[in-house]
Scaffold this motif. Structure first.
Motif, mmCIF file in Angstrom:
data_model
loop_
_atom_site.group_PDB
_atom_site.id
_atom_site.type_symbol
_atom_site.label_atom_id
_atom_site.label_comp_id
_atom_site.label_asym_id
_atom_site.label_seq_id
_atom_site.Cartn_x
_atom_site.Cartn_y
_atom_site.Cartn_z
ATOM 1 N N ASN A 474 -19.531 -17.150 -106.452
ATOM 2 C CA ASN A 474 -18.805 -17.384 -105.209
ATOM 3 C C ASN A 474 -19.034 -16.261 -104.201
ATOM 4 O O ASN A 474 -19.210 -16.511 -103.003
ATOM 5 C CB ASN A 474 -17.304 -17.527 -105.498
ATOM 6 C CG ASN A 474 -16.981 -18.788 -106.286
ATOM 7 O OD1 ASN A 474 -17.753 -19.744 -106.284
ATOM 8 N ND2 ASN A 474 -15.838 -18.796 -106.962
ATOM 9 N N GLU A 477 -22.590 -16.647 -102.854
ATOM 10 C CA GLU A 477 -22.670 -17.794 -101.941
ATOM 11 C C GLU A 477 -22.065 -17.454 -100.576
ATOM 12 O O GLU A 477 -22.601 -17.836 -99.536
ATOM 13 C CB GLU A 477 -21.952 -18.996 -102.553
ATOM 14 C CG GLU A 477 -22.702 -19.616 -103.718
ATOM 15 C CD GLU A 477 -21.933 -20.741 -104.376
ATOM 16 O OE1 GLU A 477 -22.577 -21.667 -104.913
ATOM 17 O OE2 GLU A 477 -20.686 -20.699 -104.366
ATOM 18 N N LYS A 478 -20.967 -16.733 -100.593
ATOM 19 C CA LYS A 478 -20.333 -16.348 -99.335
ATOM 20 C C LYS A 478 -21.248 -15.438 -98.518
ATOM 21 O O LYS A 478 -21.392 -15.611 -97.300
ATOM 22 C CB LYS A 478 -19.010 -15.640 -99.620
ATOM 23 C CG LYS A 478 -18.242 -15.245 -98.367
ATOM 24 C CD LYS A 478 -16.914 -14.588 -98.730
ATOM 25 C CE LYS A 478 -16.162 -14.166 -97.474
ATOM 26 N NZ LYS A 478 -14.858 -13.509 -97.807
ATOM 27 N N ASN A 483 -24.281 -22.881 -100.965
ATOM 28 C CA ASN A 483 -23.526 -23.379 -102.119
ATOM 29 C C ASN A 483 -24.469 -24.049 -103.107
ATOM 30 O O ASN A 483 -25.362 -24.799 -102.693
ATOM 31 C CB ASN A 483 -22.450 -24.376 -101.680
ATOM 32 C CG ASN A 483 -21.327 -23.710 -100.917
ATOM 33 O OD1 ASN A 483 -21.297 -23.750 -99.693
ATOM 34 N ND2 ASN A 483 -20.396 -23.082 -101.626
#
Length: 503
Positions: A474, A477-478, A483
């Protein structure tokens, strides 16, 4: 321009890293199906691989080949098998046949490692009980060779005298073990000599000779120095590189291939976080850091300049006493170092490769966390921090060179794949190697597993690891504004290596 690729073995890092880089670069690639390769100690069918090459290689192809796979069936089999020298010499004949098809041959092979601990996981069975003792004896033997200025190695002639002089120290080691260990080393040493001759005969275009896990003063380093002397005597320094490494060796050859095809040597400027310690010898390397970095860049077909086109930032350390990644939470660090790194990166308008070599077998967690919090352009930057210094160097160098050639218009890059591979490096080197692997090894014991195998509960281990890696995924991905769905697997059914698939 088509590349025919025969990997070092079937692991994710040795096969898939390479294939993902070629996909990013839009290169035409042909490689044997995974089922033709071996499985850790089980060697590949070398006859099948030879037939595959003979059936598939066409005029004008460029070949990137692991000699360890072609003649032994893989990296681990090259350390443990009993194939006779005559059989190996017969297998070497394929290079002359392939060369007649007007191909370029980029070849890699390894100076066999000598682990300093007791474990037969990747070695002959007796290493479980006598590994540390045999390692100590081999270092003593290297000092013996050095002191007697022996250059033409012939263990069967030299070893008896050494053992006679040290009979009391080593009489507890069964004679057959000593004979087996040195027989295999002499065989592999002589085969490397014959391959060097193939370079001299212009059958092999470039040879990347790497020292698998080794240490200063080891017999591996002594043997490598004899090979270096031979290379220098033949005037082949521009066609043969001898330096630490193994798992990244095909990536170095891919770099070399690209620089050769485009007839251009990109220049790297070096930025060491700790320039005062570049002459220290990192664990697993056997040579000073400065020398390894320079040799890796040269082997890749690139060059070093004070105002280079690419910045290679090396997050090195001043102290190797707590080098393993598992100790990093105990190490006191100066936060100003990380601010210095970020300031250097943020002011750059070049391709920036970040070689995270502060710890062994995983990432510097503080560095990665700070990198991911910044708004950085990961299409023009790259990061790696896995296993050894050389593994990381080879990965960052090819990543940087591909980004550079893409920016200059030599290659049309698949940016989606580029970001996906960078995400995998972060998740694997930071999330798994530096953190989750230690948790997995602790918790898997309750499932009947241990540090050497996950077989009793491998499905559980995959689900456990995937779940534990989600926070890291996560965060990545940020930072990359992407994603993916994620799957994990264990190529050798143990916790050391992991494969990560993003889709």
């Amino acid at each position: 321009m088509r590349i025919v690729y025969l990997p070092l073995d079937e692991r994710f890092c040795t096969r898939e890293y390479f294939l993902m880089f070629t996909k990013i670069a839009g290169l035409d690639i042909l490689t044997p199906p995974r089922e033709l390769l071996g499985s850790k100690k089980v060697p590949a069918d070398t006859d099948a691989l030879e037939n595959w090459l003979l059936e598939n290689v066409k005029t004008g192809d460029s070949l990137i080949i692991s000699l360890d796979t072609l003649i032994h069936g893989g990296l681990i089999p090259s350390r443990i098998n009993l194939i006779r020298s005559e059989t190996i010499r017969d297998r070497l004949k394929i290079f002359s046949i392939l060369k007649d098809r007007k191909v370029e041959i980029y070849l890699s092979t390894t100076v066999t490692r000598i682990p300093i601990y007791n474990s037969a996981d990747e070695e002959p069975d007796y290493w479980e009980y006598y590994g540390e003792t045999l390692s100590d004896m081999s270092k003593e033997f290297a000092r013996y060779l050095e002191s007697n200025n022996i250059e033409n190695l012939s263990y069967k002639d030299i070893l008896p005298e050494f053992l006679s002089e040290n009979e009391e120290r080593y009489q507890h080691i069964p004679k057959w073990m000593i004979e087996d260990f040195f027989w295999r080393r002499e065989r592999n040493y002589n085969i490397i000599r014959e391959v060097i001759e193939l370079v001299n005969e212009e059958i092999i275009d470039f040879l990347n000779l790497t020292l698998d896990d080794n240490s200063a003063g080891s017999l591996s380093v002594y043997e490598a120095q004899q090979h270096r002397n031979f290379v220098k005597k033949l005037g082949l320094e521009e066609k043969i590189s001898v330096h630490p490494g193994a798992d990244e060796t095909s990536l170095t050859l891919l770099s070399r291939f690209l620089c050769s095809k485009f007839q251009y040597a990109p220049s790297f400027e070096l930025f060491y976080v700790h320039p005062e310690s570049i002459n220290l010898i990192p664990p697993y390397e056997g040579y000073p850091l400065k020398e390894s970095v320079e040799n890796h860049i040269k082997a890749a077909g690139a060059q070093i300049k004070s105002n280079g086109e690419i910045l290679l930032l090396l997050n090195n350390t001043i102290d190797y006493s707590k080098y393993e990644v598992i100790y990093q939470d105990e190490v006191k660090v100066n936060e100003e170092e990380y601010e210095k790194i970020l300031m250097q990166i943020l002011k750059e308008n070049r391709i920036v490769g970040i070689a995270d070599i502060r710890y062994g077998n995983g990432a510097d967690k503080r560095l990665v966390e700070k990198l991911l919090k910044e708004s950085l352009d990961w299409k023009r930057m790259n990061y790696a921090g896995w296993n050894t210094v050389s593994n990381t160097l080879g990965t960052v160098i090819i990543h940087s060179i591909i980004q550079y050639f893409g920016e200059k218009g030599y290659l049309k890059l698949d940016m989606e794949e580029l970001l996906k591979l960078q995400a995998i490096f972060f998740i694997e080197h930071w999330g798994y190697q530096a953190d989750i692997r230690q948790q997995l090894r602790k918790d898997c014991v309750t499932k009947g597993c241990n540090v050497w195998t996950l077989m009793p509960a491998e499905k559980w281990a995959e689900e456990y690891t995937c779940s534990k890696l989600l926070p890291y995924k996560n965060a990545v991905e940020k930072a990359l504004r992407k994603n993916w769905e994620m799957k994990v697997f264990f190529p050798w059914h143990r916790s050391f290596e992991v494969g990560i698939i993003l889709s």
